[in-house]
Design a protein around this motif. Structure first.
Motif, PDB file in Angstrom:
ATOM      1  N   UNK A  69       0.831  -1.203   0.000  1.00  0.00           N
ATOM      2  CA  UNK A  69       0.000   0.000   0.000  1.00  0.00           C
ATOM      3  C   UNK A  69       0.868   1.256   0.000  1.00  0.00           C
ATOM      4  N   UNK A  70       2.039   1.142   0.643  1.00  0.00           N
ATOM      5  CA  UNK A  70       3.010   2.235   0.673  1.00  0.00           C
ATOM      6  C   UNK A  70       4.344   1.676   0.210  1.00  0.00           C
ATOM      7  N   UNK A  71       4.901   2.294  -0.828  1.00  0.00           N
ATOM      8  CA  UNK A  71       6.176   1.839  -1.382  1.00  0.00           C
ATOM      9  C   UNK A  71       7.208   2.950  -1.251  1.00  0.00           C
ATOM     10  N   UNK A  72       8.372   2.613  -0.703  1.00  0.00           N
ATOM     11  CA  UNK A  72       9.492   3.536  -0.593  1.00  0.00           C
ATOM     12  C   UNK A  72      10.478   3.168  -1.689  1.00  0.00           C
ATOM     13  N   UNK A  73      10.947   4.157  -2.452  1.00  0.00           N
ATOM     14  CA  UNK A  73      11.789   3.816  -3.585  1.00  0.00           C
ATOM     15  C   UNK A  73      12.677   4.984  -4.024  1.00  0.00           C
ATOM     16  N   UNK A  74      13.736   4.626  -4.739  1.00  0.00           N
ATOM     17  CA  UNK A  74      14.622   5.611  -5.354  1.00  0.00           C
ATOM     18  C   UNK A  74      14.226   5.870  -6.803  1.00  0.00           C
ATOM     19  N   UNK A  75      13.201   5.181  -7.284  1.00  0.00           N
ATOM     20  CA  UNK A  75      12.735   5.350  -8.655  1.00  0.00           C
ATOM     21  C   UNK A  75      11.415   6.114  -8.665  1.00  0.00           C
ATOM     22  N   UNK A  76      11.092   6.755  -9.778  1.00  0.00           N
ATOM     23  CA  UNK A  76       9.817   7.480  -9.875  1.00  0.00           C
ATOM     24  C   UNK A  76       8.628   6.542  -9.684  1.00  0.00           C
ATOM     25  N   UNK A  77       7.480   7.087  -9.306  1.00  0.00           N
ATOM     26  CA  UNK A  77       6.333   6.256  -8.930  1.00  0.00           C
ATOM     27  C   UNK A  77       5.746   5.420 -10.067  1.00  0.00           C
ATOM     28  N   UNK A  78       5.323   4.257  -9.683  1.00  0.00           N
ATOM     29  CA  UNK A  78       4.596   3.323 -10.528  1.00  0.00           C
ATOM     30  C   UNK A  78       3.216   3.915 -10.829  1.00  0.00           C
ATOM     31  N   UNK A  79       2.669   3.739 -12.035  1.00  0.00           N
ATOM     32  CA  UNK A  79       1.364   4.327 -12.388  1.00  0.00           C
ATOM     33  C   UNK A  79       0.178   3.836 -11.564  1.00  0.00           C
ATOM     34  N   UNK A  80       0.336   2.744 -10.809  1.00  0.00           N
ATOM     35  CA  UNK A  80      -0.784   2.254 -10.001  1.00  0.00           C
ATOM     36  C   UNK A  80      -0.913   2.995  -8.668  1.00  0.00           C
ATOM     37  N   UNK A  81      -0.005   3.921  -8.391  1.00  0.00           N
ATOM     38  CA  UNK A  81      -0.049   4.700  -7.153  1.00  0.00           C
ATOM     39  C   UNK A  81      -0.670   6.065  -7.436  1.00  0.00           C
ATOM     40  N   UNK A  82      -1.580   6.483  -6.553  1.00  0.00           N
ATOM     41  CA  UNK A  82      -2.294   7.744  -6.751  1.00  0.00           C
ATOM     42  C   UNK A  82      -1.594   8.931  -6.106  1.00  0.00           C
ATOM     43  N   UNK A  83      -0.764   8.668  -5.087  1.00  0.00           N
ATOM     44  CA  UNK A  83      -0.116   9.736  -4.318  1.00  0.00           C
ATOM     45  C   UNK A  83       1.386   9.473  -4.282  1.00  0.00           C
ATOM     46  N   UNK A  84       2.159  10.533  -4.472  1.00  0.00           N
ATOM     47  CA  UNK A  84       3.613  10.436  -4.342  1.00  0.00           C
ATOM     48  C   UNK A  84       4.074  11.537  -3.389  1.00  0.00           C
ATOM     49  N   UNK A  85       4.776  11.140  -2.334  1.00  0.00           N
ATOM     50  CA  UNK A  85       5.399  12.102  -1.434  1.00  0.00           C
ATOM     51  C   UNK A  85       6.863  12.188  -1.852  1.00  0.00           C
ATOM     52  N   UNK A  86       7.246  13.348  -2.345  1.00  0.00           N
ATOM     53  CA  UNK A  86       8.592  13.550  -2.861  1.00  0.00           C
ATOM     54  C   UNK A  86       9.523  13.991  -1.739  1.00  0.00           C
ATOM     55  N   UNK A  87      10.404  13.093  -1.325  1.00  0.00           N
ATOM     56  CA  UNK A  87      11.384  13.406  -0.288  1.00  0.00           C
ATOM     57  C   UNK A  87      12.799  13.405  -0.865  1.00  0.00           C
ATOM     58  N   UNK A  88      12.888  13.622  -2.169  1.00  0.00           N
ATOM     59  CA  UNK A  88      14.185  13.587  -2.846  1.00  0.00           C
ATOM     60  C   UNK A  88      14.945  14.905  -2.759  1.00  0.00           C
ATOM     61  N   UNK A  89      14.250  15.982  -2.462  1.00  0.00           N
ATOM     62  CA  UNK A  89      14.899  17.290  -2.433  1.00  0.00           C
ATOM     63  C   UNK A  89      14.958  17.956  -3.794  1.00  0.00           C
ATOM     64  N   UNK A  90      14.418  17.317  -4.819  1.00  0.00           N
ATOM     65  CA  UNK A  90      14.399  17.855  -6.180  1.00  0.00           C
ATOM     66  C   UNK A  90      12.981  17.782  -6.728  1.00  0.00           C
ATOM     67  N   UNK A  91      12.576  18.760  -7.539  1.00  0.00           N
ATOM     68  CA  UNK A  91      11.243  18.672  -8.140  1.00  0.00           C
ATOM     69  C   UNK A  91      11.181  17.511  -9.131  1.00  0.00           C
ATOM     70  N   UNK A  92       9.983  16.976  -9.318  1.00  0.00           N
ATOM     71  CA  UNK A  92       9.771  15.863 -10.247  1.00  0.00           C
ATOM     72  C   UNK A  92       9.033  16.363 -11.478  1.00  0.00           C
ATOM     73  N   UNK A  93       9.468  15.949 -12.640  1.00  0.00           N
ATOM     74  CA  UNK A  93       8.744  16.300 -13.854  1.00  0.00           C
ATOM     75  C   UNK A  93       7.609  15.298 -14.031  1.00  0.00           C
ATOM     76  N   UNK A  94       6.509  15.561 -13.344  1.00  0.00           N
ATOM     77  CA  UNK A  94       5.409  14.593 -13.348  1.00  0.00           C
ATOM     78  C   UNK A  94       4.709  14.506 -14.694  1.00  0.00           C
ATOM     79  N   UNK A  95       4.922  15.466 -15.562  1.00  0.00           N
ATOM     80  CA  UNK A  95       4.306  15.376 -16.887  1.00  0.00           C
ATOM     81  C   UNK A  95       4.972  14.287 -17.726  1.00  0.00           C
ATOM     82  N   UNK A  96       6.162  13.851 -17.338  1.00  0.00           N
ATOM     83  CA  UNK A  96       6.853  12.781 -18.052  1.00  0.00           C
ATOM     84  C   UNK A  96       6.574  11.399 -17.461  1.00  0.00           C
ATOM     85  N   UNK A  97       5.815  11.334 -16.370  1.00  0.00           N
ATOM     86  CA  UNK A  97       5.483  10.055 -15.753  1.00  0.00           C
ATOM     87  C   UNK A  97       4.258   9.455 -16.435  1.00  0.00           C
TER      88      UNK A  97
END
Length: 137
Positions: A69-97
Motif C-alpha cells: 500500500x506504501x512503497x518507498x523507492x529511489x525510482x519514480x512512482x509506478x502508475x498504479x499509485x495515486x499519491x507520491x510524497x517527494x522526499x528527494x529534495x528535487x522537483x519531479x517532472x510529473x508530466x513525463x510520468x
C-alpha cells in the motif's frame, strides 16, 4: 490531471519525516502512496521511522515493494499509485510520468534552505502548467 500540494511547516517544531509519516497514516487507507527518495540511506531511515511512528497501528509498507500500500523507492512512482510524497529534495517532472493523474506532495521544512528549494520547485511546477496548492502546518 496532476495535482501538487506543498505542505509548509511554519509553526510546529516538526520534522519533515514526521509530517510525511503522519500524512501516510492519514492517506494510505484510501490511496496507495509512493515515497520517492534521492538516496538509499534516506529511504532506509524513513523505513525505520515508519515502523516506529505509531505503536497503536500498523502501516504496511516496503522498500521497492510495488504491491504494498506504501512503497518507498529511489525510482519514480509506478502508475498504479495515486499519491507520491517527494522526499528527494528535487522537483519531479510529473508530466513525463506514465500517470493520468497523480497527487504529488512536497514537504517543506521550517528553515531557509528548505524554503529556497521549495521556491525553485514551485516555479518549476508552474512552468509545467500546474498550479500547486499550499497548506501551512
Amino acid at each position: 490531471m496532476h495535482k501538487i500540494s506543498f505542505y509548509l511547516i511554519e509553526k510546529k517544531p516538526q520534522r519533515q519525516v514526521d509530517l510525511a509519516c503522519r500524512l501516510c497514516q492519514q492517506i494510505y487507507k484510501k490511496h496507495r502512496i509512493w515515497l520517492y527518495f534521492a538516496d538509499q540511506q534516506a529511504c532506509e531511515e524513513f523505513d525505520l521511522q515508519l515502523w516506529q511512528f505509531d505503536q497503536s497501528s500498523f502501516i504496511g509498507h516496503g522498500i521497492d515493494q510495488q504491491d504494498a500500500q506504501i512503497c518507498l523507492s529511489l525510482t519514480p512512482p509506478n502508475p498504479t499509485f495515486e499519491v507520491c510524497i517527494n522526499l528527494s529534495g528535487q522537483p519531479m517532472n510529473i508530466t513525463e510520468l506514465p500517470h493520468s493523474a497523480l497527487h504529488l506532495i512536497e514537504i517543506v521544512g521550517n528553515n531557509e534552505q528548505d524554503k529556497q528549494l521549495a521556491r525553485e520547485a514551485f516555479k518549476f511546477y508552474r512552468k509545467l502548467g500546474i498550479e500547486p496548492n499550499v497548506h501551512k502546518i
